[in-house]
Design a protein around this motif. Structure first.
Motif, PDB file in Angstrom:
ATOM      1  N   PHE A 470      -3.714  40.652  67.339  1.00 19.66           N
ATOM      2  CA  PHE A 470      -3.528  39.768  66.171  1.00 19.66           C
ATOM      3  C   PHE A 470      -2.692  40.410  65.071  1.00 19.66           C
ATOM      4  N   GLU A 471      -2.075  41.571  65.394  1.00 22.97           N
ATOM      5  CA  GLU A 471      -1.307  42.298  64.375  1.00 22.97           C
ATOM      6  C   GLU A 471      -0.351  41.356  63.619  1.00 22.97           C
ATOM      7  N   ALA A 472       0.456  40.588  64.380  1.00 20.85           N
ATOM      8  CA  ALA A 472       1.479  39.714  63.784  1.00 20.85           C
ATOM      9  C   ALA A 472       0.847  38.629  62.930  1.00 20.85           C
ATOM     10  N   ALA A 473      -0.244  38.020  63.472  1.00 27.42           N
ATOM     11  CA  ALA A 473      -0.919  36.930  62.751  1.00 27.42           C
ATOM     12  C   ALA A 473      -1.497  37.437  61.433  1.00 27.42           C
ATOM     13  N   GLN A 476       1.259  37.891  59.030  1.00 29.66           N
ATOM     14  CA  GLN A 476       1.786  36.589  58.610  1.00 29.66           C
ATOM     15  C   GLN A 476       0.846  35.916  57.599  1.00 29.66           C
ATOM     16  N   ARG A 477      -0.468  36.093  57.842  1.00 25.21           N
ATOM     17  CA  ARG A 477      -1.440  35.429  56.959  1.00 25.21           C
ATOM     18  C   ARG A 477      -1.836  36.322  55.784  1.00 25.21           C
ATOM     19  N   ASN A 478      -1.206  37.511  55.719  1.00 20.22           N
ATOM     20  CA  ASN A 478      -1.494  38.470  54.635  1.00 20.22           C
ATOM     21  C   ASN A 478      -2.988  38.826  54.585  1.00 20.22           C
ATOM     22  N   LEU A 479      -3.563  39.088  55.758  1.00 17.83           N
ATOM     23  CA  LEU A 479      -4.986  39.450  55.835  1.00 17.83           C
ATOM     24  C   LEU A 479      -5.104  40.934  56.165  1.00 17.83           C
TER      25      LEU A 479
END
Ligand code: ADP
Length: 627
Positions: A470-473, A476-479
């Motif tokens: 989930f690195e990219a996600a 992308q979601r700034n989490l």
């Protein structure tokens, strides 16, 4: 204490108290009446003795008169002719009812003295006695009154040392008193007569209290026994002064108890001394004991009867209660076919029939529930079959679509517009493959087909692998996703691929339900809630929208979703991105297959304040090799 004893015990105690009181009261009454009987008998004996003395006096006077009126007796007395007197009196003496006959002249000189011996014949003892000196004789002689009333006394005849009851009358010649006749009956004879008429033993007391003689068997001659019965001069005076028989003391001799009553010995107002009547106490005691034993027996029997009746009544009351209790226990244990079978028409009967009705209704409802449950199970099976069949059917065409779309994507590099479209096809088919795989996982879990390929692997590595996905996600979601203690967790038996799926779904959910800029934390530690049973605990927490309490268990059911479907965004990792509702069902199935547990804690659903959720996983530490 069982209810049977609670019912019987007060009843039993009450019966005992009543019985004991009854026996006590009755025996007390009997003892009192027996005591009264003894006193009455003593008084009666006393009266009989007094009457007997009076009768004896009459006999004496009769005898004395016969002698006095015998022709020549008075004359011979006047002339002091002792020989004549002896020849006149002796022949008639034998036929007279007397034991001692004394004739004295006016000076008190003995003219004739006849004493009846033990053989019944009269012996002459003239001149050997001292009758003339006896006060009552002297009073009689000194009066010189031929009409004088008789005198009497109890005296010792010195000629034979025996006590006699004497009566004396004047003898006259031509109305001139010439002397006196004294007639006596020995105390022994007198007392045995009195004993047979009064039915009591007799005792006579002399002046100032010495006991002179008694009829008490075997004791008459024992001087020491008589001494022991003597009374004090004061008591003697007191009794002679009184009119009635007074109840005296009890005493024992020869191992037997006697009761004694004393009265004044009086004839025609002359106080002769004191007599006593004696009755054995033991006839009273024995009859008292007999009646007490009878009463105890009667009360004991009555008590047994009362207790028996009480027991039967308590059975009548308690047996239906026992039946009710047994039935309720059986029903609590799950046997709804049991009934109380209590048919009585009272309150317990009503309770029992109401209970039976309730049980019957419960039985009906549970049968209905069973039927509904069966139908649901059937439906669930059908659903599972549908998922399984459709997933398998979709898999092959999907693989083709996935392959062709990837080819299309790689062949349209020079045409950006076309490539954009091909990219959409690739993403869509990837997503569909994902859903189909999830469906297959669920069918495998539900039909217990999940096969664990366990290996001793550090769980931290599995977590990190899922995180990488989930690195990219996340970016992308700034989490931010941080871990805590995961790398220090020991290695233990897990299926790494299935465990990857667990963290894959948990991290994906955390991403989906946490707004941009939020925080996700994965922490791990070893806990030992039950001593000797160590477990690995991994917690995936987020700062997302949270889950309401009522959904905490249901979110682990397949196809269950809390929010409204149309609100879901379509992206897989987008905020509140939609999903088929299978992720947590797969997590639950895999964790359980590992012998562990999974649950969620969250203060509630709130899209303004984001309370967050915490998913807990506990796995047993087996085959552990510490890092
Ligand atoms: P989905 O595919 O819908 O995510 P899941 O089985 O993974 O299905 O989750 C079921 C439901 O549980 C979700 O629809 C969501 O409402 C709720 N849920 C799961 N994870 C979270 C979370 N981290 N925060 C808030 N809600 C969650």
């Amino acid at each position: 204490m069982s209810i049977r004893f609670k019912v019987i015990l007060p009843y039993l105690l009450l019966t005992l108290v009543v019985a004991i009181t009854g026996v006590y009261v009755v025996t007390k009454l009997v003892a009192n009446s027996l005591g009264e009987r003894l006193t009455n008998q003593l008084l009666e004996a006393g009266r009989v003795v007094s009457d007997g003395m009076a009768r004896q006096e009459n006999k004496h006077i009769e005898v004395a008169r016969i002698v006095a009126f015998t022709r020549g007796v008075a004359d011979a007395m006047q002339k002091d002719e002792q020989g004549t007197l002896a020849s006149l009196a002796k022949p008639i003496a034998g036929g007279l009812d007397a034991e001692d006959l004394i004739l004295v002249d006016l000076q008190g000189k003995e003219l004739l003295h006849l004493v009846k011996g033990r053989d019944g014949t009269f012996q002459e003892a003239t001149g050997q006695g001292n009758a003339g000196t006896w006060p009552f004789v002297q009073t009689l002689l000194a009066s010189h009154n031929a009409q004088n009333v008789p005198g009497r006394s109890i005296r010792l005849d010195p000629t034979n040392q025996r006590y006699y009851y004497f009566s004396a009358i004047p003898v006259s010649l031509n109305n001139q008193m010439v002397g006196g006749i004294i007639v006596g009956t020995s105390l022994d004879t007198l007392m045995s007569t009195l004993k047979s008429t009064s039915l009591a033993d007799i005792i006579f007391y002399g002046d100032n209290g010495p006991a002179l003689s008694t009829t008490l068997i075997g004791q008459q001659d024992t001087a020491s026994f008589l001494n022991s019965l003597a009374i004090s001069p004061e008591l003697y005076q007191q009794i002679t002064a009184s009119d009635t028989v007074v109840n005296g003391e009890n005493f024992s001799t020869d191992g037997r108890w006697y009761s004694l009553a004393r009265g004044p010995l009086r004839v025609s107002n002359d106080a002769l001394g004191v007599f006593g009547v004696i009755l054995p106490v033991d006839f009273v005691v024995t009859s008292g004991a007999i009646s007490r034993n009878t009463y105890i027996l009667i009360f004991a029997l009555a008590m047994i009867a009362v207790i028996l009746v009480g027991y039967l009544i308590s059975r009548l009351i308690i047996n239906p209660l026992y039946s009710l209790m047994r039935t309720s226990q059986a029903i609590a244990g799950g046997d709804l076919t049991q009934r109380t079978h209590v048919k009585s028409k009272d309150e317990i009967g009503t309770l029992a029939s109401t209970f039976d009705e309730m049980t019957a209704r419960l039985q009906e409802r549970s049968a209905e529930l069973e039927r509904a449950n069966h139908i649901l199970e059937q439906m669930d099976k059908t659903k599972l079959t549908f998922i399984s069949v459709s997933a398998h059917e979709l898999r092959t065409p999907l693989t083709l679509i996935q392959g062709y779309s990837q080819m299309l994507h790689s062949k349209t590099k020079e045409n950006p517009e076309l490539q954009q479209l091909a990219k959409g096809l690739v993403d869509g088919s990837d997503r569909m493959v994902d859903v189909v795989n999830n469906m297959l996982d669920v069918t495998r879990i539900d039909s217990n087909m999940l096969k664990l390929m366990k290996a001793n692997i550090p769980i931290g590595a599995v977590v990190m692998r899922a995180r990488t996905t989930f690195e990219a996600a996340l970016k992308q979601r700034n989490l931010t996703l941080s871990t805590d203690g995961i790398d220090r967790m020991p290695s233990f038996g897990i299926d790494p691929d299935l465990m990857y799926k667990v963290f894959y779904h948990l991290i994906m959910n955390a991403i989906k339900y946490t707004p941009d800029g939020g925080k996700i934390t994965i922490s791990g530690c070893v806990v030992e809630e039950t001593p000797g049973k160590r477990e690995a605990e991994i917690v995936v927490s987020d700062t997302g929208i949270g889950i309401d309490q009522q959904h905490h268990e249901l979110v682990f059911e397949k196809f269950y979703q809390t929010g409204e479907l149309h609100l879901h965004s379509s992206g897989q990792t987008k905020y509140k991105g939609g999903g088929p509702g299978l992720g947590l069902a797969i997590v639950h199935g895999i964790v359980e297959a590992h012998g562990g547990r999974v649950w969620v804690e969250s203060p509630g659903h709130d899209e303004q304040n984001f309370p967050g959720s915490r998913f807990f996983i506990r796995l047993p530490l087996e085959g552990v090799s510490e890092k």
